[in-house]
Design a protein around this motif. Structure first.
Motif, short mmCIF file in Angstrom:
data_model
loop_
_atom_site.label_atom_id
_atom_site.label_comp_id
_atom_site.label_asym_id
_atom_site.label_seq_id
_atom_site.Cartn_x
_atom_site.Cartn_y
_atom_site.Cartn_z
N MET A 1 1.01 -1.16 0.05
CA MET A 1 0.01 0.05 0.04
C MET A 1 0.88 1.24 0.02
O MET A 1 1.76 1.57 0.85
CB MET A 1 -0.82 0.21 1.19
N ARG A 3 2.30 4.86 0.52
CA ARG A 3 2.14 5.95 1.67
C ARG A 3 1.13 6.97 1.33
O ARG A 3 0.24 7.45 1.88
CB ARG A 3 3.60 6.44 2.12
N LEU A 6 -2.26 5.87 1.02
CA LEU A 6 -2.95 5.85 2.41
C LEU A 6 -3.21 7.25 3.28
O LEU A 6 -4.21 7.36 3.76
CB LEU A 6 -2.05 4.94 3.30
N GLU A 7 -2.37 7.93 2.79
CA GLU A 7 -2.59 9.41 3.58
C GLU A 7 -3.60 10.16 3.09
O GLU A 7 -4.51 10.85 3.76
CB GLU A 7 -1.26 10.24 3.73
N LEU A 10 -6.76 8.61 4.47
CA LEU A 10 -6.89 8.65 6.04
C LEU A 10 -7.71 10.16 5.97
O LEU A 10 -8.54 10.21 6.86
CB LEU A 10 -5.49 8.93 6.49
N ILE A 21 -6.51 7.05 14.89
CA ILE A 21 -5.48 6.19 14.12
C ILE A 21 -4.33 7.18 14.01
O ILE A 21 -3.08 6.27 14.23
CB ILE A 21 -6.33 6.20 12.60
N LYS A 53 -10.97 1.89 10.55
CA LYS A 53 -10.02 0.96 9.76
C LYS A 53 -11.29 0.40 8.72
O LYS A 53 -10.98 0.20 7.57
CB LYS A 53 -9.44 -0.17 10.40
N LEU A 56 -11.73 3.01 6.34
CA LEU A 56 -10.86 3.25 5.61
C LEU A 56 -10.75 2.05 4.28
O LEU A 56 -10.54 2.59 3.06
CB LEU A 56 -9.49 2.86 6.34
N LYS A 57 -11.45 1.12 4.54
CA LYS A 57 -11.76 -0.02 3.64
C LYS A 57 -12.72 0.45 2.60
O LYS A 57 -12.43 0.41 1.53
CB LYS A 57 -11.95 -1.18 4.39
N MET A 60 -11.24 2.99 0.34
CA MET A 60 -10.29 2.55 -0.80
C MET A 60 -10.99 1.72 -1.62
O MET A 60 -10.75 1.86 -3.02
CB MET A 60 -9.29 1.75 0.12
#
Lengths: 75, 170
Positions: A1, A3, A6-7, A10, A21, A53, A56-57, A60
């Motif tokens: 994943m 960075r 991911l940010e 988030l 988190i 989380k 987050l899933k 994504m």
């Protein structure tokens, strides 16, 4: 994943989930320290992190869907 | 149990936050359910990615630990803040003393006089001496006496308040 990816994901979370988190993983805090920092019970902190989380899933999956739609739409 | 009920357990499984019983329930379910197995793989990867965020971004705790390790020192544990603050307690004592001197001096003196231990009691004698001393200084004038008492009271209260505020805020 990646960075950056991911940010970006988030950044789309609710503020409480994101804060919990970030304190856990970037601040390397224990649940107790996060609870003290955020002024919440430990149980609520754990819920925020785990719900965060799950969110987050969802974020994504949505991004992946939008990205694939954009690719298909391209001439 | 349906997959929806496992959705909340999967991130906790990846975080190692489940009891042995819950963990075995998840193991049992993911062995039979490909979708939840995929979700669990996602949460495990997410866990690794989130953990790696702090490897790249130094946090104060990590920096302190790294510096202490390089210097061969043991990292200090966070000092617990003590609730017993001696200067603040002394300051509060000053305030109580101020109130006792100003408001209750006659009540206390009367009490000890009535009980009949006035002469032998150190506190009562001190109060009496203080009163007699103030009367002598004032030359018998009630207003001078009141001013002396008010001044002592104000001074003691001021010292007490300053000590309490200074050391409680610390």
């Amino acid at each position: 994943m990646e960075r950056e990816y991911l940010e970006r994901c988030l950044a789309e979370l609710d503020e409480d989930f994101r804060t919990a988190i970030e304190l856990r993983y970037m601040g390397e805090m224990s649940y107790t320290e996060i609870a003290e920092t955020m002024g919440l019970p430990i149980g609520t902190v754990k819920t925020y992190i785990h719900r965060g989380k799950t969110e987050l899933k969802r974020v994504m999956n949505r991004r992946r869907f939008v990205d694939s739609y954009k690719k298909e739409d391209r001439p | 149990m349906s997959c929806e009920k496992f959705e909340d357990l999967l991130p906790r499984y990846a975080d190692g936050d489940l009891s042995a019983e819950e963990k075995s329930r998840v193991d049992e379910h993911t062995a039979a359910c490909a979708a939840c197995r995929g979700s669990l793989a996602f949460y495990s990867e997410l866990e690794t990615s989130l953990t790696s965020l702090c490897d790249l971004r130094p946090s104060p705790g990590r920096t302190a630990a790294a510096v202490a390790e390089r210097l061969g020192l043991r990292p200090r544990r966070h000092a617990r803040r003590s609730f017993v603050n001696v200067p603040a307690i002394v300051g509060a004592g000053f305030i109580v003393l101020g109130i006792a001197l100003y408001d209750f001096r006659s009540v206390v003196a009367d009490f000890f006089a009535r009980v009949g231990i006035g002469a032998s009691n150190g506190y009562s004698r001190a109060v009496t001496d203080l009163t007699q001393g103030a009367v002598q200084v004032s030359g018998g004038s009630e207003w001078v006496l009141i001013t002396i008492y008010a001044g002592v009271f104000a001074l003691v209260m001021l010292i007490g308040s300053w000590m309490v505020l200074r050391f409680v805020k610390r």
